[in-house]
Design a protein around this motif. Structure first.
Motif, PDB file in Angstrom:
ATOM      1  N   MET B   1       0.843  -1.201   0.000  1.00 11.45           N
ATOM      2  CA  MET B   1       0.000   0.000   0.000  1.00 11.45           C
ATOM      3  C   MET B   1       0.879   1.252   0.000  1.00 11.45           C
ATOM      4  SD  MET B   1      -3.263   0.413   2.444  1.00 11.45           S
ATOM      5  CE  MET B   1      -3.958  -1.142   1.941  1.00 11.45           C
ATOM      6  N   ALA B   2       0.549   2.198  -0.832  1.00 15.05           N
ATOM      7  CA  ALA B   2       1.350   3.411  -0.933  1.00 15.05           C
ATOM      8  C   ALA B   2       1.319   4.180   0.377  1.00 15.05           C
ATOM      9  CB  ALA B   2       0.815   4.284  -2.061  1.00 15.05           C
ATOM     10  N   SER B   7       1.610  10.780  -1.815  1.00 17.30           N
ATOM     11  CA  SER B   7       0.446  11.420  -2.432  1.00 17.30           C
ATOM     12  C   SER B   7       0.855  12.437  -3.481  1.00 17.30           C
ATOM     13  CB  SER B   7      -0.376  12.122  -1.350  1.00 17.30           C
ATOM     14  OG  SER B   7      -1.233  13.057  -1.941  1.00 17.30           O
ATOM     15  N   ARG B   8       0.109  12.423  -4.579  1.00 21.39           N
ATOM     16  CA  ARG B   8       0.361  13.427  -5.606  1.00 21.39           C
ATOM     17  C   ARG B   8      -0.826  14.367  -5.755  1.00 21.39           C
ATOM     18  NH1 ARG B   8       3.898  13.553  -9.587  1.00 21.39           N
ATOM     19  NH2 ARG B   8       2.226  14.213 -10.961  1.00 21.39           N
ATOM     20  N   GLU B   9      -1.727  14.321  -4.784  1.00 21.64           N
ATOM     21  CA  GLU B   9      -2.867  15.223  -4.893  1.00 21.64           C
ATOM     22  C   GLU B   9      -2.388  16.649  -4.790  1.00 21.64           C
ATOM     23  OE1 GLU B   9      -6.196  14.342  -2.444  1.00 21.64           O
ATOM     24  OE2 GLU B   9      -6.273  12.269  -3.107  1.00 21.64           O
ATOM     25  N   PRO B  10      -2.968  17.540  -5.605  1.00 25.02           N
ATOM     26  CA  PRO B  10      -2.505  18.915  -5.601  1.00 25.02           C
ATOM     27  C   PRO B  10      -2.655  19.556  -4.227  1.00 25.02           C
ATOM     28  CG  PRO B  10      -4.397  18.604  -7.106  1.00 25.02           C
ATOM     29  CD  PRO B  10      -4.073  17.289  -6.514  1.00 25.02           C
ATOM     30  N   THR B  13      -5.963  21.172  -1.762  1.00 26.54           N
ATOM     31  CA  THR B  13      -7.238  20.475  -1.966  1.00 26.54           C
ATOM     32  C   THR B  13      -7.266  19.237  -1.086  1.00 26.54           C
ATOM     33  OG1 THR B  13      -6.264  19.295  -3.812  1.00 26.54           O
ATOM     34  CG2 THR B  13      -7.597  21.225  -4.334  1.00 26.54           C
ATOM     35  N   HIS B  16      -9.393  15.555   1.398  1.00 24.83           N
ATOM     36  CA  HIS B  16      -9.600  14.126   1.220  1.00 24.83           C
ATOM     37  C   HIS B  16      -8.636  13.366   2.108  1.00 24.83           C
ATOM     38  CE1 HIS B  16     -12.300  14.444  -2.262  1.00 24.83           C
ATOM     39  NE2 HIS B  16     -11.713  15.605  -2.377  1.00 24.83           N
ATOM     40  N   PRO B  17      -9.159  12.411   2.821  1.00 21.90           N
ATOM     41  CA  PRO B  17      -8.310  11.711   3.766  1.00 21.90           C
ATOM     42  C   PRO B  17      -7.238  10.893   3.054  1.00 21.90           C
ATOM     43  CG  PRO B  17     -10.433  10.622   3.546  1.00 21.90           C
ATOM     44  CD  PRO B  17     -10.526  11.904   2.780  1.00 21.90           C
ATOM     45  N   PRO B  18      -6.103  10.731   3.706  1.00 22.10           N
ATOM     46  CA  PRO B  18      -5.091   9.847   3.148  1.00 22.10           C
ATOM     47  C   PRO B  18      -5.576   8.399   3.159  1.00 22.10           C
ATOM     48  CG  PRO B  18      -4.490  10.547   5.362  1.00 22.10           C
ATOM     49  CD  PRO B  18      -5.716  11.303   4.988  1.00 22.10           C
ATOM     50  N   GLY B  21      -6.149   2.145   4.718  1.00 20.39           N
ATOM     51  CA  GLY B  21      -7.367   1.439   5.054  1.00 20.39           C
ATOM     52  C   GLY B  21      -7.479   0.772   6.407  1.00 20.39           C
TER      53      GLY B  21
END
Lengths: 197, 291
Positions: B1-2, B7-10, B13, B16-18, B21
């Motif tokens: 699992m990464a 994370s590459r989310e901009p 923004t 959103h949760p990391p 799981g």
């Protein structure tokens, strides 16, 4: 091994989704969940009926807690968010997200949580950026990210946003997406290695 | 699992949760256990996917990073618990949401109500009251409101206060008017409210026969016998086990030939009493108790 294919589309999506479904060989037995933006008042079932004309798979509007079964195509009902649990779907009427209910992000993010690397996410045509976060999430948990080539998309905003948000495993013209999914299903490891390189 | 760091989310923004799981599942169930033991609210049988999203929204709104941090804050700060309770109990709704349901109610349920000298209706999980006012308007127009009493219940007292106030956002009135007309409304919708500031104040007479009361579907028992129970898009937030239990509660609370109304995409199939109902309008999810 994959567990679930998720497709997100908006403007121009009906035609695009229809083509992807039509291109999937019959033996591919993955369940497919679709969030297509619709007008809240659009009559129930219409999208399912239109897509049913393109495929022999059973196409269903999701009801709350419906079990996820192989080969079935599941549509997010108008005015509900579609969420994935392990083995079944759930619905919510939470606020619209960026004006959308169903939200593609909600479908993709919950699928990523439930099935991790077993999810294949596909972003097709659309005039907004819904789905970009969700696709990035799928990618982050080890799933596969597929994006329609913006050049051939009816509206390119959504594929462009997805490309900006994550590193796609494949950016493909519409008529190559079905074949690519089939390739993943037949030979998951090989394809993953190639695309990871 | 990464890992989270990959994370590459901009930037900017990050609402959103990391993704991590399993640990997240542990944190969530610990939080729910803590909430139950400290405050008595039992969300342990809520459907996890939407519950998780709502809890994360609260984590970020409190300026926190993890569900565990929210648990810590909640347990020591009742005001924070109150805010989470609001997040978890507000169900977004609209007046005359799904107009076809109200049309079917006029055509198929009202004729049944006319046969009773007095009607008790339970709107379970009424949230901010949009459905209650819609129903009152419908009954008034069908001339059965005088001999009806609506019991409108919700788990959350502050939500009930908002319902009692009868003030809804003015900018929603266009949408609600359209819904009202499609739902078989026979008057000018604007007759029912006065515009003031940015709110629409609905006529007090609409809630003359309404009893607003706190009731928890998860833990409380039946409190009366009803001719109609309406519970739309509330149980979608529950898991299968809890849904079954609430279905049993509804079945036991309905008179014979009483009517149960569910949301468009909810199914009676998960009721242990499915065989005890007949379909009154299958597409509008109206059922009649026969068993």
């Amino acid at each position: 091994m994959y567990d679930l294919v998720c497709i997100g589309a908006s403007w121009g999506g009906l035609k695009a989704i229809g083509q992807v479904l039509a291109d999937l060989p019959a033996e591919l037995d993955l369940p497919i969940a679709i969030a297509q933006h619709r007008h809240p008042d659009s009559p129930e079932g219409t999208l399912a009926q239109l897509l049913q004309a393109q495929t022999n798979r059973p196409v269903l509007d999701v009801e709350d807690k419906m079990a996820i079964e192989p080969r079935h195509v599941y549509i997010a009902p108008p005015n509900y968010h579609l969420l994935v649990e392990r083995g079944s779907f759930a619905l919510s009427v939470d606020e619209r997200i960026q004006f959308a209910r169903p939200s593609i992000d909600v479908l993709f993010e919950t699928a990523a949580h439930a099935y991790g690397s077993g999810v294949i996410g596909i972003i097709l045509t659309g005039a907004n950026d819904d789905g970009a976060h969700g696709l990035a999430r799928i990618k982050r948990v080890g799933g596969v990210a597929v994006i329609q080539d913006p050049l051939g998309a009816a509206r390119r905003t959504m594929p462009d946003a997805a490309i900006a948000a994550t590193v796609a495993d494949a950016i493909l013209p519409l008529d190559a997406i079905g074949k690519f999914i089939y390739g993943l299903w037949v030979q998951p490891a090989t394809v993953r290695e190639v695309t990871k390189a | 699992m990464a890992s989270v760091g990959a994370s590459r989310e901009p930037a900017g923004t990050s609402k959103h949760p990391p993704a991590h799981g399993d640990l997240e599942d542990i944190e969530l169930s610990l939080l729910l256990e803590g909430v139950f033991r400290q405050y008595g609210f039992d969300f342990r049988e809520y459907a996890p996917a939407s519950l998780r999203r709502r809890v994360w929204r609260r984590v970020f709104a409190e300026g926190l990073q993890t569900i565990s941090a929210l648990q810590d804050k909640l347990l020591h700060d009742p005001a924070c618990m109150e805010r989470l309770l609001l997040d978890l109990s507000i169900n977004v709704t609209a007046m005359f949401r799904d107009p076809a349901f109200y049309l079917a109610f006029r055509e198929k349920v009202v004729p049944i109500l006319r046969t009773y000298p007095f009607t008790r209706i339970w709107v379970a999980g009424c949230s901010t009251g949009e459905e209650v006012y819609s129903l009152a308007i419908l009954l008034e127009e069908e001339q059965v409101y005088d001999r009806a009493r609506i019991y409108a219940t919700d788990i959350n007292e502050s939500v009930l206060d908002r319902a009692r106030s009868g003030v809804f956002p003015l900018d929603k009135m266009r949408e609600y008017t359209q819904n009202y007309i499609k739902g078989g409304g026979t008057r000018a919708f604007s007759e029912y409210y006065l515009a003031k500031y940015d709110g629409a104040q609905f006529q007090r007479s609409l809630i003359e026969n309404v009893v607003f009361a706190q009731h928890n579907l998860v833990s409380d028992h039946s409190f009366n016998e009803f001719n109609v129970i309406i519970c739309r898009n509330v149980m979608i937030y529950f898991d299968r086990t809890l849904q079954e239990r609430v279905h049993r509660l509804f079945f036991d609370s309905l008179v014979t030939f009483g009517v149960l109304g569910l949301g468009h995409k909810e199914s009676i199939r998960f009721s242990p009493h499915e065989a005890g109902y007949e379909e009154l309008d299958p597409s509008e999810k109206l059922y009649r108790k026969v068993g």
